[in-house]
Design a protein around this motif. Sequence first.
Motif, PDB file in Angstrom:
ATOM      1  N   GLU A  59      46.432  37.659  39.477  1.00  0.00           N
ATOM      2  CA  GLU A  59      47.399  37.666  38.365  1.00  0.00           C
ATOM      3  C   GLU A  59      46.678  37.798  37.019  1.00  0.00           C
ATOM      4  O   GLU A  59      47.068  38.600  36.174  1.00  0.00           O
ATOM      5  CB  GLU A  59      48.225  36.381  38.407  1.00  0.00           C
ATOM      6  N   ASP A  60      45.633  37.021  36.827  1.00  0.00           N
ATOM      7  CA  ASP A  60      44.880  37.093  35.566  1.00  0.00           C
ATOM      8  C   ASP A  60      44.098  38.396  35.464  1.00  0.00           C
ATOM      9  O   ASP A  60      43.923  38.934  34.374  1.00  0.00           O
ATOM     10  CB  ASP A  60      43.931  35.902  35.433  1.00  0.00           C
ATOM     11  N   LEU A  61      43.651  38.896  36.594  1.00  0.00           N
ATOM     12  CA  LEU A  61      42.898  40.149  36.603  1.00  0.00           C
ATOM     13  C   LEU A  61      43.773  41.319  36.141  1.00  0.00           C
ATOM     14  O   LEU A  61      43.278  42.275  35.551  1.00  0.00           O
ATOM     15  CB  LEU A  61      42.343  40.393  38.010  1.00  0.00           C
ATOM     16  N   MET A  62      45.083  41.213  36.364  1.00  0.00           N
ATOM     17  CA  MET A  62      46.008  42.273  35.935  1.00  0.00           C
ATOM     18  C   MET A  62      45.965  42.482  34.415  1.00  0.00           C
ATOM     19  O   MET A  62      46.225  43.576  33.930  1.00  0.00           O
ATOM     20  CB  MET A  62      47.433  41.952  36.391  1.00  0.00           C
ATOM     21  N   PHE A  63      45.620  41.444  33.672  1.00  0.00           N
ATOM     22  CA  PHE A  63      45.534  41.575  32.216  1.00  0.00           C
ATOM     23  C   PHE A  63      44.392  42.493  31.797  1.00  0.00           C
ATOM     24  O   PHE A  63      44.340  42.950  30.666  1.00  0.00           O
ATOM     25  CB  PHE A  63      45.352  40.208  31.547  1.00  0.00           C
ATOM     26  N   VAL A  70      37.781  45.226  36.319  1.00  0.00           N
ATOM     27  CA  VAL A  70      38.667  45.024  37.470  1.00  0.00           C
ATOM     28  C   VAL A  70      38.004  45.512  38.754  1.00  0.00           C
ATOM     29  O   VAL A  70      37.902  44.773  39.733  1.00  0.00           O
ATOM     30  CB  VAL A  70      40.039  45.712  37.254  1.00  0.00           C
ATOM     31  N   ALA A  71      37.545  46.751  38.754  1.00  0.00           N
ATOM     32  CA  ALA A  71      36.903  47.309  39.953  1.00  0.00           C
ATOM     33  C   ALA A  71      35.636  46.537  40.301  1.00  0.00           C
ATOM     34  O   ALA A  71      35.377  46.258  41.476  1.00  0.00           O
ATOM     35  CB  ALA A  71      36.589  48.788  39.744  1.00  0.00           C
ATOM     36  N   ALA A  72      34.852  46.180  39.295  1.00  0.00           N
ATOM     37  CA  ALA A  72      33.611  45.438  39.542  1.00  0.00           C
ATOM     38  C   ALA A  72      33.914  44.062  40.129  1.00  0.00           C
ATOM     39  O   ALA A  72      33.224  43.601  41.055  1.00  0.00           O
ATOM     40  CB  ALA A  72      32.811  45.300  38.256  1.00  0.00           C
TER      41      ALA A  72
END
Length: 129
Positions: A59-63, A70-72
Amino acid sequence: EALGSKYTIPQGTNEYLAIATLLIYEKYVLKEKSFWKPYLDVLPLSVEEVNPTFTVSDEDLMFLQGSPVVAATISLQNKLKREYEAMREKLPLAAMFPLGEFTYENWVWAFTILFSRAIRCKVYKEEKP
């Protein structure tokens, strides 16, 4: 041989995997008996104290969508899971670790400690003329 004369980490194991395993053993198995206890006592107790990106929720990564982070992050999360499962297969865990000590949660803690304190320097060898 750091795990005592009874147990060894298999030869050729990546140094980060070996150190992570040793950290878990020293902190969660040996505890007060560990030679490294004074050092272990000053390390963060939880992953939340360091908060590395590889522990961030989806959820936090979506920001961060659109960022290479993100990919890393996803790549590192997957790598940690694969390496944890591989170590579970390599080690005689039942003999080395009491039930519940070699957990994925402890594995993530160990890598949080490693990644927040260790660097890897490339060593250049001189070429002979």
